[in-house]
Write a protein that holds these residues in place. Structure first.
Motif, PDB file in Angstrom:
ATOM      1  N   ASP A 296       0.719  -1.508  -0.109  1.00 46.47           N
ATOM      2  CA  ASP A 296       0.102   0.383   0.193  1.00 46.47           C
ATOM      3  C   ASP A 296       0.631   1.496  -0.314  1.00 46.47           C
ATOM      4  OD1 ASP A 296      -2.093  -1.352   0.140  1.00 46.47           O
ATOM      5  OD2 ASP A 296      -2.594  -0.702   2.252  1.00 46.47           O
ATOM      6  N   TYR A 297       1.899   1.353   1.045  1.00 47.54           N
ATOM      7  CA  TYR A 297       2.748   2.514   0.656  1.00 47.54           C
ATOM      8  C   TYR A 297       4.105   2.562   0.584  1.00 47.54           C
ATOM      9  CZ  TYR A 297      -1.223   3.395   4.737  1.00 47.54           C
ATOM     10  OH  TYR A 297      -2.606   3.450   5.285  1.00 47.54           O
ATOM     11  N   CYS A 298       5.008   1.180  -0.190  1.00 43.99           N
ATOM     12  CA  CYS A 298       6.205   1.102  -0.032  1.00 43.99           C
ATOM     13  C   CYS A 298       6.258   1.181  -2.418  1.00 43.99           C
ATOM     14  CB  CYS A 298       6.744   0.300   0.285  1.00 43.99           C
ATOM     15  SG  CYS A 298       8.622   0.705  -0.105  1.00 43.99           S
ATOM     16  N   ASN A 299       7.013   1.749  -2.415  1.00 42.14           N
ATOM     17  CA  ASN A 299       7.148   2.396  -4.198  1.00 42.14           C
ATOM     18  C   ASN A 299       8.009   1.075  -4.309  1.00 42.14           C
ATOM     19  OD1 ASN A 299       9.479   3.175  -3.455  1.00 42.14           O
ATOM     20  ND2 ASN A 299       8.925   5.269  -4.097  1.00 42.14           N
ATOM     21  N   ILE A 300       8.809   0.118  -3.828  1.00 45.82           N
ATOM     22  CA  ILE A 300       8.935  -0.396  -3.909  1.00 45.82           C
ATOM     23  C   ILE A 300       8.774  -1.796  -5.134  1.00 45.82           C
ATOM     24  CG2 ILE A 300       8.794  -2.316  -2.371  1.00 45.82           C
ATOM     25  CD1 ILE A 300      11.672  -3.451  -2.525  1.00 45.82           C
ATOM     26  N   ASP A 301       9.165  -2.671  -5.573  1.00 47.27           N
ATOM     27  CA  ASP A 301       8.313  -3.414  -7.223  1.00 47.27           C
ATOM     28  C   ASP A 301       7.657  -4.321  -6.140  1.00 47.27           C
ATOM     29  OD1 ASP A 301       7.667  -4.888  -9.933  1.00 47.27           O
ATOM     30  OD2 ASP A 301       9.747  -5.168  -9.786  1.00 47.27           O
ATOM     31  N   SER A 302       6.689  -4.271  -6.685  1.00 51.10           N
ATOM     32  CA  SER A 302       5.864  -4.977  -5.593  1.00 51.10           C
ATOM     33  C   SER A 302       5.633  -6.819  -5.758  1.00 51.10           C
ATOM     34  CB  SER A 302       4.002  -4.906  -5.465  1.00 51.10           C
ATOM     35  OG  SER A 302       4.228  -5.174  -7.329  1.00 51.10           O
ATOM     36  N   ALA A 303       6.514  -7.166  -6.974  1.00 46.37           N
ATOM     37  CA  ALA A 303       6.984  -8.372  -7.940  1.00 46.37           C
ATOM     38  C   ALA A 303       7.532  -9.189  -6.794  1.00 46.37           C
ATOM     39  CB  ALA A 303       7.831  -8.254  -9.192  1.00 46.37           C
ATOM     40  N   LEU A 304       8.776  -8.222  -5.968  1.00 43.86           N
ATOM     41  CA  LEU A 304       9.921  -8.775  -5.123  1.00 43.86           C
ATOM     42  C   LEU A 304       9.332  -8.086  -4.146  1.00 43.86           C
ATOM     43  CD1 LEU A 304      12.821  -5.083  -5.955  1.00 43.86           C
ATOM     44  CD2 LEU A 304      12.994  -7.984  -7.145  1.00 43.86           C
ATOM     45  N   VAL A 305       8.967  -8.028  -3.467  1.00 44.55           N
ATOM     46  CA  VAL A 305       8.010  -8.697  -2.138  1.00 44.55           C
ATOM     47  C   VAL A 305       7.358  -9.831  -2.535  1.00 44.55           C
ATOM     48  CG1 VAL A 305       6.795  -7.357  -0.393  1.00 44.55           C
ATOM     49  CG2 VAL A 305       8.274  -5.872  -1.630  1.00 44.55           C
ATOM     50  N   ASP A 306       6.457  -9.428  -3.573  1.00 43.93           N
ATOM     51  CA  ASP A 306       5.865 -10.806  -3.432  1.00 43.93           C
ATOM     52  C   ASP A 306       6.218 -12.270  -3.202  1.00 43.93           C
ATOM     53  OD1 ASP A 306       3.332  -9.605  -3.977  1.00 43.93           O
ATOM     54  OD2 ASP A 306       3.280  -9.506  -5.460  1.00 43.93           O
ATOM     55  N   TYR A 307       7.632 -11.946  -4.318  1.00 49.60           N
ATOM     56  CA  TYR A 307       8.514 -13.215  -4.068  1.00 49.60           C
ATOM     57  C   TYR A 307       9.383 -13.986  -3.264  1.00 49.60           C
ATOM     58  CZ  TYR A 307      13.049 -15.946  -4.875  1.00 49.60           C
ATOM     59  OH  TYR A 307      14.053 -17.015  -5.463  1.00 49.60           O
ATOM     60  N   LEU A 308       9.710 -12.473  -2.033  1.00 51.20           N
ATOM     61  CA  LEU A 308       9.953 -12.641   0.204  1.00 51.20           C
ATOM     62  C   LEU A 308       8.673 -13.587   0.397  1.00 51.20           C
ATOM     63  CD1 LEU A 308      12.238  -9.548   0.445  1.00 51.20           C
ATOM     64  CD2 LEU A 308      13.434 -11.707  -0.341  1.00 51.20           C
ATOM     65  N   TYR A 309       7.703 -12.799  -0.001  1.00 54.19           N
ATOM     66  CA  TYR A 309       6.547 -13.973   1.308  1.00 54.19           C
ATOM     67  C   TYR A 309       6.154 -14.875   0.487  1.00 54.19           C
ATOM     68  CZ  TYR A 309       1.578 -13.616   2.714  1.00 54.19           C
ATOM     69  OH  TYR A 309       1.137 -14.624   3.791  1.00 54.19           O
ATOM     70  N   ALA A 310       6.302 -15.446  -1.142  1.00 52.88           N
ATOM     71  CA  ALA A 310       6.023 -16.653  -1.438  1.00 52.88           C
ATOM     72  C   ALA A 310       7.813 -17.761  -0.709  1.00 52.88           C
ATOM     73  CB  ALA A 310       6.262 -16.742  -2.435  1.00 52.88           C
ATOM     74  N   CYS A 311       8.739 -16.835  -0.447  1.00 50.80           N
ATOM     75  CA  CYS A 311      10.081 -18.407  -0.035  1.00 50.80           C
ATOM     76  C   CYS A 311      10.166 -18.068   1.670  1.00 50.80           C
ATOM     77  CB  CYS A 311      11.208 -17.178   0.182  1.00 50.80           C
ATOM     78  SG  CYS A 311      11.707 -16.511  -2.057  1.00 50.80           S
ATOM     79  N   TYR A 312       9.418 -16.835   2.228  1.00 48.89           N
ATOM     80  CA  TYR A 312       8.782 -16.989   3.665  1.00 48.89           C
ATOM     81  C   TYR A 312       7.485 -18.023   3.947  1.00 48.89           C
ATOM     82  CZ  TYR A 312       6.760 -16.072   8.263  1.00 48.89           C
ATOM     83  OH  TYR A 312       6.370 -16.419   9.812  1.00 48.89           O
ATOM     84  N   LEU A 313       6.890 -18.644   2.843  1.00 45.31           N
ATOM     85  CA  LEU A 313       6.037 -19.489   3.247  1.00 45.31           C
ATOM     86  C   LEU A 313       6.060 -20.377   3.027  1.00 45.31           C
ATOM     87  CD1 LEU A 313       2.453 -17.581   2.031  1.00 45.31           C
ATOM     88  CD2 LEU A 313       3.108 -17.596   4.171  1.00 45.31           C
TER      89      LEU A 313
END
Length: 255
Positions: free
Chosen positions: A203-220
């Protein structure tokens, strides 16, 4: 804006109560007279733990951390895990009373905001209200580079698949947490739920959302290619580093 405590009251589920009581009693018996207070954070004190999926996070506060033999703590953790297999892992952090009192934006934040006291006198009540500010965010990330370098080194040299999986999960969580600190002034609250952290970052960070999605997927599910993961992690950390540098420059101008 003042940060509020994450866990406002202890709500340990019935299946975890004997585990918490026994481990606490073991620590107090082993280190008699040396423990000031004991704290927990995470899903167990919140009452949201899932058997065979959730771990346990304890913090010991004492006058002199050197009085607490970490090898003995490790032995106690191993013993308790043999008995209570519904707990996946036990982490036990040790800090001093002086750490909490003299570092309000680091150890003070940890004890006052993240943790809840389960034994002894809550030293967190001595910590002044914690205001969200650029200085606070920088203090929260004072050890981020060291932690990232350490986990990267462990992961690069790990041969065991279980260890690789653990390091990838931990590295992912650390980076997501660091990204979340960058949007604290927008959210106004500290989240300890990584799914909510991810949502706020989107919602608030302008980082590429794909990078965050990737990290989250790796966490799971940390069963991923190590080299690919390290490349993405490096890209994310580079973003964090630049954001913190900009925050530092902004803070210096304000002063």
């Amino acid at each position: 804006m003042v940060l509020e405590k994450v866990i406002k009251e202890i709500n340990i589920q019935s299946e975890y109560k004997s585990f918490v009581e026994e481990y606490t009693a073991c620590l107090l018996s082993e280190f008699s007279g040396k423990v000031h207070s004991i704290y927990m954070c995470g899903s167990i004190p919140k009452g949201t733990a899932k058997p065979f999926k959730s771990d346990a996070d304890f913090t010991i506060v004492c006058e002199r951390p050197e009085d607490i033999d970490y090898d003995r703590v490790s032995c106690l953790k191993d013993q308790i895990l043999q008995k209570y297999r519904l707990v996946t892992k036990v982490d036990t952090v040790i800090c001093s009373l002086d750490d909490v009192r003299s570092k309000p934006n680091e150890w003070g934040f940890w004890i006052k905001i993240i943790c809840v006291c389960i034994h002894g006198t809550d030293i967190g009540e001595e910590v002044p209200p914690i205001l969200i500010s650029p200085e606070f965010i920088l203090d929260l990330n004072s050890d981020t580079q060291e932690a990232v370098d350490r986990v990267r080194g462990f992961l690069s040299n790990a041969n065991d698949e279980t260890l690789k999986s653990r390091y990838i999960k931990g590295y992912s969580k650390r980076l997501i947490r660091a990204l979340y600190t960058l949007v604290l002034e927008d959210t106004g609250v500290w989240q300890d739920d990584i799914t909510k952290m991810k949502s706020a970052i989107s919602d608030y960070c302008n980082i590429d959302s794909a990078l965050v999605d990737y990290l989250y997927a790796c966490y799971l599910d940390s069963n991923v290619d190590v080299e690919e993961f390290l490349g993405i992690a490096e890209e994310v950390y580079s973003y964090i580093e630049k954001a913190l540098t900009a925050l530092m420059e902004e803070s210096s101008v304000i002063k």
